[in-house]
Design a protein around this motif. Structure first.
Motif, PDB file in Angstrom:
ATOM      1  N   SER A   1       0.725  -1.106  -0.027  1.00  0.00           N
ATOM      2  CA  SER A   1       0.009  -0.155  -0.212  1.00  0.00           C
ATOM      3  C   SER A   1       0.569   0.991   0.233  1.00  0.00           C
ATOM      4  O   SER A   1       1.015   2.205   0.174  1.00  0.00           O
ATOM      5  CB  SER A   1      -1.133   0.294   1.169  1.00  0.00           C
ATOM      6  OG  SER A   1      -0.035   0.049   2.644  1.00  0.00           O
TER       7      SER A   1
ATOM      8  N   GLY B   1      -7.142  -4.947  18.011  1.00  0.00           N
ATOM      9  CA  GLY B   1      -6.393  -4.299  17.101  1.00  0.00           C
ATOM     10  C   GLY B   1      -6.919  -2.926  17.297  1.00  0.00           C
ATOM     11  O   GLY B   1      -7.885  -2.756  17.337  1.00  0.00           O
ATOM     12  N   ALA B   2      -5.558  -2.022  17.317  1.00  0.00           N
ATOM     13  CA  ALA B   2      -6.164  -0.546  18.541  1.00  0.00           C
ATOM     14  C   ALA B   2      -6.350   0.540  16.862  1.00  0.00           C
ATOM     15  O   ALA B   2      -5.946  -0.301  15.459  1.00  0.00           O
ATOM     16  CB  ALA B   2      -5.210  -0.280  18.696  1.00  0.00           C
ATOM     17  N   THR B   3      -7.066   1.290  16.981  1.00  0.00           N
ATOM     18  CA  THR B   3      -7.986   1.970  15.949  1.00  0.00           C
ATOM     19  C   THR B   3      -7.666   3.609  16.195  1.00  0.00           C
ATOM     20  O   THR B   3      -7.379   3.528  17.648  1.00  0.00           O
ATOM     21  CB  THR B   3      -8.910   1.906  15.094  1.00  0.00           C
ATOM     22  OG1 THR B   3      -9.928   1.591  15.996  1.00  0.00           O
ATOM     23  CG2 THR B   3      -9.455   0.510  14.442  1.00  0.00           C
ATOM     24  N   HIS B   4      -7.744   4.406  15.367  1.00  0.00           N
ATOM     25  CA  HIS B   4      -7.298   5.745  16.033  1.00  0.00           C
ATOM     26  C   HIS B   4      -8.445   6.588  14.643  1.00  0.00           C
ATOM     27  O   HIS B   4      -8.508   6.314  14.311  1.00  0.00           O
ATOM     28  CB  HIS B   4      -5.914   6.536  16.133  1.00  0.00           C
ATOM     29  CG  HIS B   4      -5.505   7.031  15.047  1.00  0.00           C
ATOM     30  ND1 HIS B   4      -4.726   6.029  13.790  1.00  0.00           N
ATOM     31  CD2 HIS B   4      -5.401   7.757  13.832  1.00  0.00           C
ATOM     32  CE1 HIS B   4      -4.217   6.005  13.122  1.00  0.00           C
ATOM     33  NE2 HIS B   4      -4.572   7.315  13.430  1.00  0.00           N
ATOM     34  N   SER B   5      -9.282   7.807  15.018  1.00  0.00           N
ATOM     35  CA  SER B   5      -9.935   8.164  14.503  1.00  0.00           C
ATOM     36  C   SER B   5      -9.269  10.134  15.112  1.00  0.00           C
ATOM     37  O   SER B   5      -8.513  10.453  16.368  1.00  0.00           O
ATOM     38  CB  SER B   5     -11.249   8.683  15.070  1.00  0.00           C
ATOM     39  OG  SER B   5     -11.870   8.383  16.237  1.00  0.00           O
ATOM     40  N   HIS B   6      -9.535  11.287  13.700  1.00  0.00           N
ATOM     41  CA  HIS B   6      -9.311  11.809  13.660  1.00  0.00           C
ATOM     42  C   HIS B   6     -10.225  12.983  14.224  1.00  0.00           C
ATOM     43  O   HIS B   6     -11.402  13.425  13.647  1.00  0.00           O
ATOM     44  CB  HIS B   6      -8.026  12.933  13.030  1.00  0.00           C
ATOM     45  CG  HIS B   6      -6.787  12.411  12.711  1.00  0.00           C
ATOM     46  ND1 HIS B   6      -6.230  12.173  13.178  1.00  0.00           N
ATOM     47  CD2 HIS B   6      -7.226  10.810  11.735  1.00  0.00           C
ATOM     48  CE1 HIS B   6      -4.872  11.434  13.126  1.00  0.00           C
ATOM     49  NE2 HIS B   6      -5.040  10.687  11.768  1.00  0.00           N
ATOM     50  N   GLY B   7     -10.075  13.738  15.620  1.00  0.00           N
ATOM     51  CA  GLY B   7     -12.412  14.755  16.427  1.00  0.00           C
ATOM     52  C   GLY B   7     -12.755  12.565  16.464  1.00  0.00           C
ATOM     53  O   GLY B   7     -12.484  12.093  15.697  1.00  0.00           O
ATOM     54  N   ARG B   8     -14.055  13.412  17.238  1.00  0.00           N
ATOM     55  CA  ARG B   8     -14.956  12.485  17.532  1.00  0.00           C
ATOM     56  C   ARG B   8     -15.339  11.943  16.494  1.00  0.00           C
ATOM     57  O   ARG B   8     -15.944  11.060  16.121  1.00  0.00           O
ATOM     58  CB  ARG B   8     -15.260  13.442  18.356  1.00  0.00           C
ATOM     59  CG  ARG B   8     -15.256  13.684  19.923  1.00  0.00           C
ATOM     60  CD  ARG B   8     -16.196  13.567  21.005  1.00  0.00           C
ATOM     61  NE  ARG B   8     -15.062  13.451  22.656  1.00  0.00           N
ATOM     62  CZ  ARG B   8     -14.531  14.267  23.106  1.00  0.00           C
ATOM     63  NH1 ARG B   8     -14.761  15.604  22.670  1.00  0.00           N
ATOM     64  NH2 ARG B   8     -13.933  14.223  24.123  1.00  0.00           N
TER      65      ARG B   8
ATOM     66  N   GLU C   1     -13.060   9.296  10.636  1.00  0.00           N
ATOM     67  CA  GLU C   1     -13.767   7.720  10.050  1.00  0.00           C
ATOM     68  C   GLU C   1     -12.620   7.235  11.098  1.00  0.00           C
ATOM     69  O   GLU C   1     -11.214   8.235  11.121  1.00  0.00           O
ATOM     70  CB  GLU C   1     -13.450   7.796   8.756  1.00  0.00           C
ATOM     71  CG  GLU C   1     -13.897   8.285   7.951  1.00  0.00           C
ATOM     72  CD  GLU C   1     -15.000   7.544   7.312  1.00  0.00           C
ATOM     73  OE1 GLU C   1     -14.217   8.556   5.797  1.00  0.00           O
ATOM     74  OE2 GLU C   1     -14.659   6.322   6.950  1.00  0.00           O
ATOM     75  N   HIS C   2     -12.208   5.958  11.581  1.00  0.00           N
ATOM     76  CA  HIS C   2     -11.646   5.337  11.755  1.00  0.00           C
ATOM     77  C   HIS C   2     -10.251   4.632  11.255  1.00  0.00           C
ATOM     78  O   HIS C   2     -10.542   4.702   9.612  1.00  0.00           O
ATOM     79  CB  HIS C   2     -12.299   3.604  12.670  1.00  0.00           C
ATOM     80  CG  HIS C   2     -12.707   4.241  14.074  1.00  0.00           C
ATOM     81  ND1 HIS C   2     -12.755   3.000  15.484  1.00  0.00           N
ATOM     82  CD2 HIS C   2     -13.308   5.968  14.045  1.00  0.00           C
ATOM     83  CE1 HIS C   2     -13.763   3.806  15.704  1.00  0.00           C
ATOM     84  NE2 HIS C   2     -13.872   5.117  15.614  1.00  0.00           N
ATOM     85  N   SER C   3      -9.094   4.444  11.405  1.00  0.00           N
ATOM     86  CA  SER C   3      -8.369   3.962  10.758  1.00  0.00           C
ATOM     87  C   SER C   3      -8.768   2.652  10.591  1.00  0.00           C
ATOM     88  O   SER C   3      -9.475   1.985  11.389  1.00  0.00           O
ATOM     89  CB  SER C   3      -7.077   4.285  11.285  1.00  0.00           C
ATOM     90  OG  SER C   3      -6.603   3.408  12.099  1.00  0.00           O
ATOM     91  N   HIS C   4      -8.052   1.589  10.075  1.00  0.00           N
ATOM     92  CA  HIS C   4      -8.951   0.927   9.813  1.00  0.00           C
ATOM     93  C   HIS C   4      -7.757  -0.900  10.534  1.00  0.00           C
ATOM     94  O   HIS C   4      -6.716  -0.345  11.256  1.00  0.00           O
ATOM     95  CB  HIS C   4      -7.224  -0.209   8.300  1.00  0.00           C
ATOM     96  CG  HIS C   4      -7.900   0.672   7.209  1.00  0.00           C
ATOM     97  ND1 HIS C   4      -8.005   0.446   5.879  1.00  0.00           N
ATOM     98  CD2 HIS C   4      -9.362   1.134   6.461  1.00  0.00           C
ATOM     99  CE1 HIS C   4      -8.505   0.915   5.477  1.00  0.00           C
ATOM    100  NE2 HIS C   4      -9.922   1.682   5.709  1.00  0.00           N
TER     101      HIS C   4
END
Lengths: 220, 305, 393
Positions: free
Chosen positions: B98, B124-131, B134-137
């Motif tokens: 990718s 698995g941990a994900t994160h997002s920017h602001g509430r 969208e979440h990361s994969h």
């Protein structure tokens, strides 16, 4: 040199009439023509040069019946046999001194511009005291220098007759004397005849004869 | 010249000509053989089984590196770019794909046919920017070939890709594929048989790499994150013990043989160690089939106990 | 005749400003329609050749011309966007090879073309120096870009913000130039080629930052809920991709929804092309599949009609200019009456005057013709660059 008989001329639509029963100038003579303004002095010069054609009478210059020539022949005669000197010089600003002197040879097929002619032009310039100004523009010259250029132009074709119309009219007294000296010297050197229209009575003693146009009496 | 000398000379010339022709044809053949680049060993094995001599299959990953986590440099990516065919595993295997520029028309995702059956990894941990972002994969399990029916589908995808590349060998590829499919389904049958004999015993895996195998063969599997050559620390042992209490497995699967001290400590806890090599990279000895057969045999033995 | 030319030359040289103006007017009168013809012919050639080499172009429904101008000539007008799902749809159909294009951002005044390596093979482009991009953040530039910016392989290039005042928008991305393409005399010479994923990084859809699950800086974390960490706006995103941080670059959301401006569709054969075109004729589909050649034909027909009007306008203006020039000459003769009288008095004729004026006109015409030829040759020589710089953008 000049024979005028029973000349009658008038401009179309104008009141002016010129009548000259008889008028002559001998070869080599230096004749001054005086008279009031409007008496026809410049008209006479134009008739002698073939610029104008009389309605009546004959004009003979250097043995040629100018008044009987065709337009083309009159021009050829004028440019090759007559030198004209004007009061306001009538030089071309966009040509330098040498080109102004050579100008008649560039505008007429009757004259051929050869190397010899160029050399003569340079010599004339030397004689007139302007040999160091041959490649200058004429608007950079003084009045006296301009008239000397005009003299060179008039004399380059080696004319038999020089017609000067108020040639010193625009010059200061010192230059007048000088130009007249140059003119007379050149006339003598070229064995030419001079007919000069002038208002300046101070110059009359220099001439061989004075013709008063107001009554056509010759004064020696 | 003597007659005998002439005959000898003639035969020498004939041999020389024959050798030249043979060399020329092999060089010519080598020149037109397409190059197939793959991202892991199972795909390499499948491609070689199917293509035979009609393609040059390359796995550029060094032998001591896990292909799933290999990071090629620009020069290595450039070699992929010049390949005639690039076989990807899919399911997020080889994250470097990718982040690289590969020619799309040469890419084949060999597991695309069953992408709807991918398994999301647990924890698995994900994160997002602001509430509202969208979440990361989240992660996806990527050892797809350990379900041998999926392996067969991946092999089919390779067959189709090779047939498009060199259609003149299509029939041979089909025949080779059928043989490979038969071998893979045989593995599937054997592993299915092992797990169907009794209720699935709990198994602990040293790494979460057996998800597809667990699903396909109904194995009751929990995973830790241990390396075979690194003694776990006290906290990790404590967690293992707690896990073992809730989940009393007597078998632990390892990707490679664990260090003897780890195996011994596990044995004291009543956990036998056995190797089930996912075979992501080239094996030191044997090939994919021999490794998988050995894997199944070890498992069979342990299940028998 | 030589003497007349000499005197005419002297006169013209003396009146430099007037002469230059006259020569300029006549030259413009000759050069304008000629250059326009040359440039339009070159435009037609370039537009047509590029369009004919592109079998099909997929985009969002809307202006087919905007789609073609952006997709083929990297024009500044950005059409409605499509998604990567449209590429997958073409792939799944098995009838053609799709080549995604995302032409939206710029590096200085040059368009950044986000695409795949397939584009290079499709257009027959070759690398003159260095290599094609292999990793995220790498770029290969066209010959004109390298020339104008004075860059070579190994240098870096910043992407430009979309708008100057868009403080919360697209951050400049520092791209590594890995190679320079050979000149192709096409819009590709003016392009900065990157992987399409790099353009998504420019846009911010793909980004890299420190690992939030392991960071010590609590000010970048709003909250942790379950397995998800919510980052604050304080979190700094990398503006350059290096070996150290490339692994941190990741996607948010579904990559199939990521945007493109167009997709070049290369059918396997004519039958595939026909089938594909049929599928996208459906009024319900949000996409259009156009034949660039047909779109350009339409554009050229419009240009031709405009050109005819322009030709008529130039003709009228030209006629007016000729009249003005004639007036200038007539006034010039009047101003030179004294000179003409002198010539006449010392023995020149009317034909002498006519010859002098004719010589002046001749010199002006010859000078204008020479200048026109030189300008036309220059325009012809640079027609390709001029067309690409001013018309096809």
């Amino acid at each position: 040199m000049i024979r005028v008989e029973s000349l009658a001329f008038s401009y179309a639509g104008a009141e002016f009439h010129l009548r000259i029963p008889e008028f002559s100038v001998e070869a080599g003579e230096r004749v001054a023509v005086i008279g009031p303004s409007g008496s026809g002095k410049t008209t006479l010069l134009n008739l002698l040069a073939g610029i104008l054609v009389p309605q009546e009478g004959q004009i003979e210059c250097a043995g040629v019946r100018v008044s009987s020539l065709s337009d083309c022949d009159r021009r050829a005669f004028r440019i090759s046999r007559i030198g004209f000197v004007f009061q306001d010089f009538q030089l071309l600003d966009y040509l330098n001194v040498l080109d102004n002197i050579l100008h008649p040879f560039r505008i007429s097929e009757a004259l051929r511009l050869t190397r010899h002619v160029r050399e003569r032009a340079a010599e004339l310039g030397r004689q007139m005291g302007i040999e160091d100004k041959l490649h200058r523009r004429v608007d950079h010259l003084s009045q006296g220098e301009k008239q000397r250029v005009a003299l060179c132009r008039a004399l380059l074709p080696s004319p038999g007759l020089v017609l000067a119309d108020e040639a010193t009219g625009n010059l200061d007294p010192r230059n007048k004397e000088h130009i007249l000296e140059l003119l007379f010297a050149s006339i003598k050197a070229h064995n030419a005849t001079l007919l000069a229209v002038t208002h300046d009575h101070d110059l009359l003693p220099h001439f061989d004869r004075v013709v008063d146009f107001s009554n056509f009496r010759s004064a020696a | 010249m003597k007659r005998s000398s002439f005959i000898v000379l003639f035969y020498c010339l004939f041999l020389l000509l024959f050798s030249l022709l043979y060399f020329w044809s092999s060089v010519a053949d080598a020149k037109v053989r397409p190059t197939v680049y793959v991202v892991n060993y199972p795909l390499m094995y499948f491609a070689q089984r199917i293509a035979g001599d009609h393609a040059q299959v390359v796995l550029p990953v060094p032998e001591d590196v896990d292909p799933a986590f290999w990071k090629p440099d620009a020069a290595a990516v450039e070699r992929f770019q010049h390949a005639d065919l690039i076989l990807l595993n899919g399911a997020g295997y080889a994250k470097w794909v990718s982040r690289a520029s590969l020619p799309r028309r040469k890419l084949v995702d060999t597991s695309a046919a069953f992408h709807d059956r991918y398994i999301a990894t647990e924890g698995g941990a994900t994160h997002s920017h602001g509430r509202e972002g969208e979440h990361s994969h989240a992660g996806t399990a990527f050892t797809t070939w350990l379900d041998f029916t999926q392996a067969a589908e991946q092999a089919k995808s390779i067959r189709d890709a090779l047939s498009r590349l060199t259609p003149e060998h299509k029939d041979e590829f089909a025949a080779n594929y059928r043989a490979l499919e038969s071998d893979l389904l045989d593995l599937d049958a054997r592993l299915s048989a092992i797990s169907s004999r009794r209720p699935a015993p709990p198994i602990i895996a040293s790494h979460p790499v057996y998800q597809y195998m667990a699903r396909r063969y109904a194995l009751d599997l929990k995973s830790v994150m241990w390396e075979p050559d690194a003694m776990p620390n006290d906290a990790e042992w404590k967690n293992f013990v707690e896990l073992h209490q809730r989940y009393p497995a007597d078998l632990m699967l390892w990707e490679a043989a664990p260090a003897p001290d780890i195996a011994e400590r596990l044995r004291k806890l009543g956990v036998q160690s056995t190797v089930f090599n996912p075979c992501g990279n080239r094996p030191e000895n044997g090939d994919f089939m021999s490794i998988m057969n050995a894997n199944i045999e070890y498992l069979q033995r342990n299940f028998a106990h | 005749m030589i003497d007349s030319l000499y005197i005419a030359w002297r006169y013209l040289a003396f009146n430099k400003a007037r002469t230059a103006t006259l020569i300029g007017c006549v030259t413009l009168l000759a050069v304008l329609p000629l250059s326009l013809d040359l440039l339009l012919a070159q435009s037609e050639r370039e537009l047509r050749s590029r369009a004919e080499l592109t079998p099909l172009l997929l985009g969002a429904k809307g202006s087919a011309l905007d789609l073609v101008m952006n997709g083929l000539y990297f024009g500044d007008e950005v059409p409605e966007l499509v998604s990567m799902a449209s590429v997958s749809a073409i792939d799944d159909a098995g009838l053609a090879t799709p080549i995604p294009l995302y032409v939206r951002f710029h590096a200085r005044e040059f368009p950044i073309v986000g695409t795949t390596i397939d584009y290079v093979d499709f257009r027959g482009l070759e690398v003159a120096q260095g290599r094609l991009p292999a990793l995220l953040g790498e770029a290969v530039v066209g010959a004109e870009v390298a020339d104008r910016l004075g860059i070579s392989a190994g240098d870096s290039l910043l992407s430009s913000p979309e708008t100057v005042f868009d403080l919360a928008g697209v951050y400049p991305l520092k791209m590594r130039v890995t190679g320079i393409m050979k000149p192709s005399d096409t819009p590709d010479d003016r392009a900065v080629f990157v992987d399409v994923k790099t353009t998504w990084i420019v846009q911010g859809l793909v980004h890299g930052h420190e690992d939030l699950t392991r960071t010590d800086d609590t000010s970048v974390v709003i909250e942790r809920s379950g397995a998800n960490v919510v980052a604050s706006a304080k979190l700094v995103e990398y503006t350059e991709i290096t070996e150290a941080n490339i692994d941190s670059f990741h996607f948010h959301g579904d990559p199939e929804a990521y945007p493109l401006t167009a997709v070049v569709v290369v059918p396997h054969d004519d039958k595939s092309a026909t089938i594909l075109r049929g599928r996208y004729l459906d009024g319900e589909t949000p996409h259009q599949l156009v034949v660039p050649g047909e779109v350009i034909d339409g554009l050229l027909a419009t240009i031709f009609r405009i050109k005819q009007v322009l030709d008529a306008v130039i003709l009228v203006v030209g006629f007016a200019t000729v009249l003005a020039l004639a007036l200038v000459f007539a006034l010039s003769i009047r101003l030179r009456q004294r000179e003409i009288e002198t010539v006449f008095r010392i023995g020149g004729s009317r034909s002498t005057i006519a010859r002098l004026l004719a010589a002046e006109i001749f010199i002006i015409l010859v000078a204008s013709a020479s200048l026109s030829i030189v300008v036309s040759l220059i325009v012809h020589h640079y027609s390709g660059e001029l067309v690409r710089a001013f018309f096809i953008r």
